[in-house]
Design a protein around this motif. Structure first.
Motif, mmCIF file in Angstrom:
data_model
loop_
_atom_site.group_PDB
_atom_site.id
_atom_site.type_symbol
_atom_site.label_atom_id
_atom_site.label_comp_id
_atom_site.label_asym_id
_atom_site.label_seq_id
_atom_site.Cartn_x
_atom_site.Cartn_y
_atom_site.Cartn_z
ATOM 1 N N LEU A 1 0.910 -1.106 0.097
ATOM 2 C CA LEU A 1 -0.041 -0.010 -0.002
ATOM 3 C C LEU A 1 0.676 1.246 -0.099
ATOM 4 C CD1 LEU A 1 -3.175 0.320 0.336
ATOM 5 C CD2 LEU A 1 -2.682 1.178 2.425
ATOM 6 N N LEU B 1 2.152 1.951 -3.415
ATOM 7 C CA LEU B 1 1.206 2.435 -4.345
ATOM 8 C C LEU B 1 1.029 4.022 -4.038
ATOM 9 C CD1 LEU B 1 -1.433 -0.205 -4.241
ATOM 10 C CD2 LEU B 1 -0.087 0.503 -6.326
ATOM 11 N N ALA B 2 1.021 4.137 -2.845
ATOM 12 C CA ALA B 2 0.906 5.853 -2.555
ATOM 13 C C ALA B 2 2.122 6.588 -2.769
ATOM 14 C CB ALA B 2 0.412 5.914 -1.153
ATOM 15 N N VAL C 1 -6.103 8.485 0.084
ATOM 16 C CA VAL C 1 -5.728 7.205 1.360
ATOM 17 C C VAL C 1 -6.662 7.672 2.457
ATOM 18 C CG1 VAL C 1 -4.121 6.220 2.717
ATOM 19 C CG2 VAL C 1 -3.505 7.194 0.422
ATOM 20 N N LEU D 1 -6.729 4.070 -1.752
ATOM 21 C CA LEU D 1 -6.304 3.183 -1.007
ATOM 22 C C LEU D 1 -6.771 3.079 0.294
ATOM 23 C CD1 LEU D 1 -2.373 3.834 -1.941
ATOM 24 C CD2 LEU D 1 -3.987 2.277 -2.886
ATOM 25 N N ASP E 1 -6.687 1.476 3.911
ATOM 26 C CA ASP E 1 -5.689 0.711 4.925
ATOM 27 C C ASP E 1 -6.423 0.238 6.123
ATOM 28 O OD1 ASP E 1 -3.602 -0.550 6.239
ATOM 29 O OD2 ASP E 1 -2.658 1.173 6.919
ATOM 30 N N VAL F 1 -8.060 0.014 -3.889
ATOM 31 C CA VAL F 1 -7.388 -1.101 -3.229
ATOM 32 C C VAL F 1 -7.633 -1.021 -1.738
ATOM 33 C CG1 VAL F 1 -4.806 -2.224 -2.912
ATOM 34 C CG2 VAL F 1 -5.740 -1.195 -5.320
#
Length: 382
Positions: A78, A81-82, A112, A189, A191, A221
């Motif tokens: 992750l 990707l960020a 995010v 994203l 988390d 994601v």
């Protein structure tokens, strides 16, 4: 991770409209699902003794969940990707046809939602959401108008002036989601977005989040360790262990055909590997299992703990084709049932009612016989 949400993209959502195809957050005029749209990544990261190598592809509108045990590499993927963790040699990251490998974090069209939300404590919910558009150069009044529209869409119009400390966990999660979406990201994203919520709030917010993700036009994601979150929220699961993809597919396919012990435990199945000869599977380590499938060669065999029947004495007259002598290794409450961890001829888990456990006088170390009907097993090629 930084407490500054990645800001990216330009433009703003309409004030009161839903996410109509091609017009909602995360879309640009003419965006669609062409060959250069969506995510195409190979996330390669070498950090000390840990090596991550995970390929991810997704089309606009897809929700992909990264699942795996602690230390598998989900958070590293992750962060890559960020743009918070740089890719190593061999890695690539393309979004809508554009290479982002060397693009600074703050310039990526990525939003995010952090595990702990990381809302700015000194800002109201409205100004938290307006922060992203302001970073993109949107005038203050317009940014706040956009933020108000997002809060209304999230059902939080009455909490626009509240500071984060005045918000419940579910409300804070929705503010964090609105803040991420307000930048119109092409990649969202999440988390562990539900990890900080209690069980009752989690149920409600999970349903709300599913609706918002279903309307999101770009790629999302999700990183989670909770199989229910993944099954409900994602279109496709990517299971990572030791920095590598071990299985990917739809939630239903993975639930029916687990290929590692971790996945089997995740979806609640006993899983074994062996060689099939017709209806008989000779396990790599252990006895034989009789199945209804007629197969040959390497296979997996799976069955749920609820398919296991326990007996204190060797059963006679049972129709079950599979019979093993075991010993109770441990007992634990599992929902409204008791789960018995069995060792011996075939290690396995069995679920039974509290009354049945009491009648069998189950206790650690007690000998038992376990039976499973062939019709309750499922064999498939390894």
């Amino acid at each position: 991770m930084t407490d500054t949400p990645p800001a990216a993209g330009e433009g703003s959502p309409g004030p009161d409209k839903g996410y109509a195809p091609g017009t909602g957050p995360g879309t640009d005029p003419g965006s669609g699902s062409g060959p250069d749209k969506g995510l195409d990544a190979r996330l390669v990261v070498h950090r000390g003794s840990f090596h991550l190598d995970v390929a991810l592809t997704a089309a606009p509108g897809d929700v992909v969940a990264l699942l795996g045990p602690n230390g598998a590499g989900k958070t590293t993927a992750l962060r890559a990707l960020a743009g918070l963790t740089p890719l190593s040699d061999g890695g690539r990251l393309r979004l809508d046809g554009a290479a982002l490998d060397r693009t600074p974090t703050e310039s990526r069209p990525v939003g995010v939602v952090f595990q702990d939300y990381l809302l700015f404590p000194h800002l109201s919910a409205l100004d938290n959401v307006a922060f992203g558009p302001r970073c993109q150069g949107v005038p203050k009044a317009e940014a706040r108008a956009q933020a108000a529209a997002w809060l209304d869409r999230m059902g939080l119009a009455d909490h626009a002036g509240a500071k984060p400390r005045r918000l419940s966990g579910g409300q804070a999660q929705r503010v964090a989601l609105a803040r991420a979406l307000a930048t119109r990201p092409r990649l969202l994203l999440l988390d562990e977005p539900l990890a900080a919520l209690d069980a009752r709030t989690r149920l409600e917010v999970r349903a709300q989040l599913r609706r918002h993700l279903a309307d999101f036009e770009a790629v999302a994601v999700l990183v989670t360790h909770d199989p229910l979150d993944a099954m409900v929220l994602a279109d496709r699961l990517v299971v990572v262990e030791h920095g590598r993809v071990v299985q990917e597919g739809t939630p239903s396919d993975i639930a029916r055909h687990p290929r590692t012990d971790y996945i089997a435990q995740l979806v609640g199945l006993n899983l074994y590997r062996g060689q099939a000869e017709g209806h008989i599977v000779r396990l790599d380590a252990g006895p034989e299992i009789t199945t209804t499938e007629d197969l040959g060669g390497p296979v997996f065999v799976a069955f749920p703990p609820s398919a296991v029947t326990l007996h204190r004495d060797r059963p006679t007259g049972s129709s079950a084709r599979n019979l093993w002598q075991c010993r109770v290794g441990g007992l634990e409450t599992h929902g409204d049932q008791i789960r018995a961890d069995l060792t011996g001829e075939l290690p396995l888990a069995a679920d039974l009612t509290t009354v049945a456990a009491a009648e069998l006088d189950l206790r650690p170390g007690a000998p038992v016989w376990a039976t499973v009907k062939a019709a309750q097993t499922h064999a498939y090629p390894a």
